[in-house]
Scaffold this motif. Structure first.
Motif, PDB file in Angstrom:
ATOM      1  N   CYS A  22      -4.580   0.433  14.046  1.00 52.70           N
ATOM      2  CA  CYS A  22      -3.371  -0.394  14.072  1.00 52.70           C
ATOM      3  C   CYS A  22      -3.292  -1.141  15.397  1.00 52.70           C
ATOM      4  CB  CYS A  22      -2.138   0.490  13.884  1.00 52.70           C
ATOM      5  SG  CYS A  22      -0.591  -0.437  13.970  1.00 52.70           S
ATOM      6  N   PRO A  23      -3.078  -2.461  15.354  1.00 50.34           N
ATOM      7  CA  PRO A  23      -2.968  -3.217  16.599  1.00 50.34           C
ATOM      8  C   PRO A  23      -1.680  -2.925  17.377  1.00 50.34           C
ATOM      9  CG  PRO A  23      -2.657  -4.659  14.706  1.00 50.34           C
ATOM     10  CD  PRO A  23      -3.030  -3.310  14.180  1.00 50.34           C
ATOM     11  N   SER A  24      -0.710  -2.290  16.737  1.00 51.88           N
ATOM     12  CA  SER A  24       0.556  -2.000  17.398  1.00 51.88           C
ATOM     13  C   SER A  24       0.548  -0.620  18.066  1.00 51.88           C
ATOM     14  CB  SER A  24       1.709  -2.094  16.402  1.00 51.88           C
ATOM     15  OG  SER A  24       2.929  -1.793  17.022  1.00 51.88           O
ATOM     16  N   CYS A  25       0.290   0.436  17.276  1.00 55.22           N
ATOM     17  CA  CYS A  25       0.347   1.798  17.829  1.00 55.22           C
ATOM     18  C   CYS A  25      -1.020   2.299  18.290  1.00 55.22           C
ATOM     19  CB  CYS A  25       0.973   2.768  16.835  1.00 55.22           C
ATOM     20  SG  CYS A  25       0.011   3.068  15.328  1.00 55.22           S
ATOM     21  N   ARG A  26      -2.069   1.513  18.018  1.00 59.11           N
ATOM     22  CA  ARG A  26      -3.434   1.836  18.448  1.00 59.11           C
ATOM     23  C   ARG A  26      -3.971   3.147  17.858  1.00 59.11           C
ATOM     24  NH1 ARG A  26      -3.785  -2.879  20.300  1.00 59.11           N
ATOM     25  NH2 ARG A  26      -2.939  -3.515  22.283  1.00 59.11           N
ATOM     26  N   GLN A  27      -3.404   3.566  16.717  1.00 64.88           N
ATOM     27  CA  GLN A  27      -3.845   4.783  16.048  1.00 64.88           C
ATOM     28  C   GLN A  27      -4.694   4.419  14.833  1.00 64.88           C
ATOM     29  OE1 GLN A  27      -3.080   7.935  17.233  1.00 64.88           O
ATOM     30  NE2 GLN A  27      -2.238   6.764  18.938  1.00 64.88           N
ATOM     31  N   LYS A  28      -5.521   5.340  14.423  1.00 66.13           N
ATOM     32  CA  LYS A  28      -6.266   5.177  13.178  1.00 66.13           C
ATOM     33  C   LYS A  28      -5.317   5.610  12.067  1.00 66.13           C
ATOM     34  CE  LYS A  28     -11.022   5.375  12.112  1.00 66.13           C
ATOM     35  NZ  LYS A  28     -12.311   5.938  12.249  1.00 66.13           N
ATOM     36  N   CYS A  29      -4.725   4.653  11.369  1.00 70.08           N
ATOM     37  CA  CYS A  29      -3.653   4.920  10.419  1.00 70.08           C
ATOM     38  C   CYS A  29      -4.071   4.533   9.006  1.00 70.08           C
ATOM     39  CB  CYS A  29      -2.411   4.112  10.779  1.00 70.08           C
ATOM     40  SG  CYS A  29      -1.850   4.357  12.449  1.00 70.08           S
ATOM     41  N   GLU A  30      -3.303   5.050   8.060  1.00 64.74           N
ATOM     42  CA  GLU A  30      -3.429   4.606   6.685  1.00 64.74           C
ATOM     43  C   GLU A  30      -2.542   3.374   6.551  1.00 64.74           C
ATOM     44  OE1 GLU A  30      -1.952   6.058   2.331  1.00 64.74           O
ATOM     45  OE2 GLU A  30      -2.600   7.592   3.751  1.00 64.74           O
ATOM     46  N   PHE A  31      -3.067   2.318   5.956  1.00 64.00           N
ATOM     47  CA  PHE A  31      -2.277   1.112   5.728  1.00 64.00           C
ATOM     48  C   PHE A  31      -1.892   1.030   4.268  1.00 64.00           C
ATOM     49  CE2 PHE A  31      -3.881   0.064   9.823  1.00 64.00           C
ATOM     50  CZ  PHE A  31      -2.953  -0.791  10.371  1.00 64.00           C
ATOM     51  N   VAL A  32      -0.627   0.694   4.008  1.00 63.11           N
ATOM     52  CA  VAL A  32      -0.074   0.588   2.662  1.00 63.11           C
ATOM     53  C   VAL A  32       0.028  -0.891   2.310  1.00 63.11           C
ATOM     54  CG1 VAL A  32       1.955   1.088   1.248  1.00 63.11           C
ATOM     55  CG2 VAL A  32       1.254   2.689   3.023  1.00 63.11           C
ATOM     56  N   ASP A  33      -0.358  -1.236   1.092  1.00 61.69           N
ATOM     57  CA  ASP A  33      -0.216  -2.608   0.614  1.00 61.69           C
ATOM     58  C   ASP A  33       1.275  -2.888   0.455  1.00 61.69           C
ATOM     59  OD1 ASP A  33      -0.126  -5.025  -0.750  1.00 61.69           O
ATOM     60  OD2 ASP A  33      -1.610  -4.449  -2.240  1.00 61.69           O
ATOM     61  N   ALA A  34       1.810  -3.753   1.296  1.00 64.47           N
ATOM     62  CA  ALA A  34       3.242  -4.060   1.292  1.00 64.47           C
ATOM     63  C   ALA A  34       3.525  -5.447   0.722  1.00 64.47           C
ATOM     64  CB  ALA A  34       3.790  -3.951   2.710  1.00 64.47           C
ATOM     65  N   SER A  35       2.536  -6.055   0.098  1.00 62.94           N
ATOM     66  CA  SER A  35       2.708  -7.395  -0.464  1.00 62.94           C
ATOM     67  C   SER A  35       3.746  -7.389  -1.571  1.00 62.94           C
ATOM     68  CB  SER A  35       1.385  -7.909  -1.033  1.00 62.94           C
ATOM     69  OG  SER A  35       0.421  -8.013  -0.024  1.00 62.94           O
ATOM     70  N   CYS A  36       4.425  -8.490  -1.690  1.00 60.32           N
ATOM     71  CA  CYS A  36       5.410  -8.670  -2.748  1.00 60.32           C
ATOM     72  C   CYS A  36       4.696  -9.103  -4.021  1.00 60.32           C
ATOM     73  CB  CYS A  36       6.405  -9.750  -2.327  1.00 60.32           C
ATOM     74  SG  CYS A  36       7.445 -10.287  -3.673  1.00 60.32           S
ATOM     75  N   TYR A  37       4.891  -8.362  -5.095  1.00 59.53           N
ATOM     76  CA  TYR A  37       4.283  -8.720  -6.375  1.00 59.53           C
ATOM     77  C   TYR A  37       5.322  -9.067  -7.433  1.00 59.53           C
ATOM     78  CZ  TYR A  37      -0.073  -7.046  -4.397  1.00 59.53           C
ATOM     79  OH  TYR A  37      -1.171  -6.888  -3.595  1.00 59.53           O
ATOM     80  N   THR A  38       6.596  -9.172  -7.054  1.00 60.26           N
ATOM     81  CA  THR A  38       7.630  -9.496  -8.024  1.00 60.26           C
ATOM     82  C   THR A  38       8.258 -10.853  -7.692  1.00 60.26           C
ATOM     83  OG1 THR A  38       9.385  -8.408  -6.768  1.00 60.26           O
ATOM     84  CG2 THR A  38       8.187  -7.040  -8.348  1.00 60.26           C
ATOM     85  N   PRO A  39       8.760 -11.549  -8.696  1.00 61.21           N
ATOM     86  CA  PRO A  39       9.392 -12.847  -8.449  1.00 61.21           C
ATOM     87  C   PRO A  39      10.616 -12.754  -7.534  1.00 61.21           C
ATOM     88  CG  PRO A  39       8.952 -12.567 -10.784  1.00 61.21           C
ATOM     89  CD  PRO A  39       8.668 -11.248 -10.118  1.00 61.21           C
ATOM     90  N   ASP A  40      11.290 -11.591  -7.509  1.00 57.12           N
ATOM     91  CA  ASP A  40      12.494 -11.441  -6.688  1.00 57.12           C
ATOM     92  C   ASP A  40      12.242 -11.720  -5.210  1.00 57.12           C
ATOM     93  OD1 ASP A  40      13.808 -10.749  -8.982  1.00 57.12           O
ATOM     94  OD2 ASP A  40      13.879  -8.608  -8.540  1.00 57.12           O
ATOM     95  N   CYS A  41      11.045 -11.397  -4.730  1.00 57.48           N
ATOM     96  CA  CYS A  41      10.772 -11.632  -3.310  1.00 57.48           C
ATOM     97  C   CYS A  41       9.711 -12.707  -3.108  1.00 57.48           C
ATOM     98  CB  CYS A  41      10.409 -10.324  -2.600  1.00 57.48           C
ATOM     99  SG  CYS A  41       9.054  -9.409  -3.317  1.00 57.48           S
ATOM    100  N   GLY A  42       9.422 -13.471  -4.124  1.00 55.53           N
ATOM    101  CA  GLY A  42       8.553 -14.632  -3.961  1.00 55.53           C
ATOM    102  C   GLY A  42       7.180 -14.537  -4.598  1.00 55.53           C
ATOM    103  N   GLY A  43       6.800 -13.385  -5.082  1.00 54.61           N
ATOM    104  CA  GLY A  43       5.503 -13.240  -5.728  1.00 54.61           C
ATOM    105  C   GLY A  43       4.360 -13.043  -4.755  1.00 54.61           C
ATOM    106  N   PRO A  44       3.162 -12.804  -5.275  1.00 50.35           N
ATOM    107  CA  PRO A  44       2.024 -12.433  -4.435  1.00 50.35           C
ATOM    108  C   PRO A  44       1.528 -13.523  -3.492  1.00 50.35           C
ATOM    109  CG  PRO A  44       1.352 -12.672  -6.721  1.00 50.35           C
ATOM    110  CD  PRO A  44       2.840 -12.775  -6.683  1.00 50.35           C
TER     111      PRO A  44
END
Length: 59
Positions: A22-44
């Motif tokens: 992670c460029p912020s905490c500098r830890q080896k972290c698990e990253f979660v896909d946080a992309s929006c896939y619904t029309p409510d927040c704009g789609g992918p």
């Protein structure tokens, strides 16, 4: 591009694949896909973060 959220600090980054460290905490972290896939927040193609995932934070 996919929006990835660090499972440790909650930092988000927009990349094709998540980084190993992670460029912020500098830890080896698990990253979660946080992309929006619904029309409510704009789609992918919007580059927006899924509001349900944005609220979640491990710490």
């Amino acid at each position: 591009m996919t929006v990835w959220k660090c499972s440790e600090c909650g930092h988000t980054i927009q990349e094709a694949v998540p980084p190993e460290t992670c460029p912020s905490c500098r830890q080896k972290c698990e990253f979660v896909d946080a992309s929006c896939y619904t029309p409510d927040c704009g789609g992918p193609d919007s580059g927006n973060i899924n509001p349900d995932i944005a609220k979640e934070h491990k710490k």
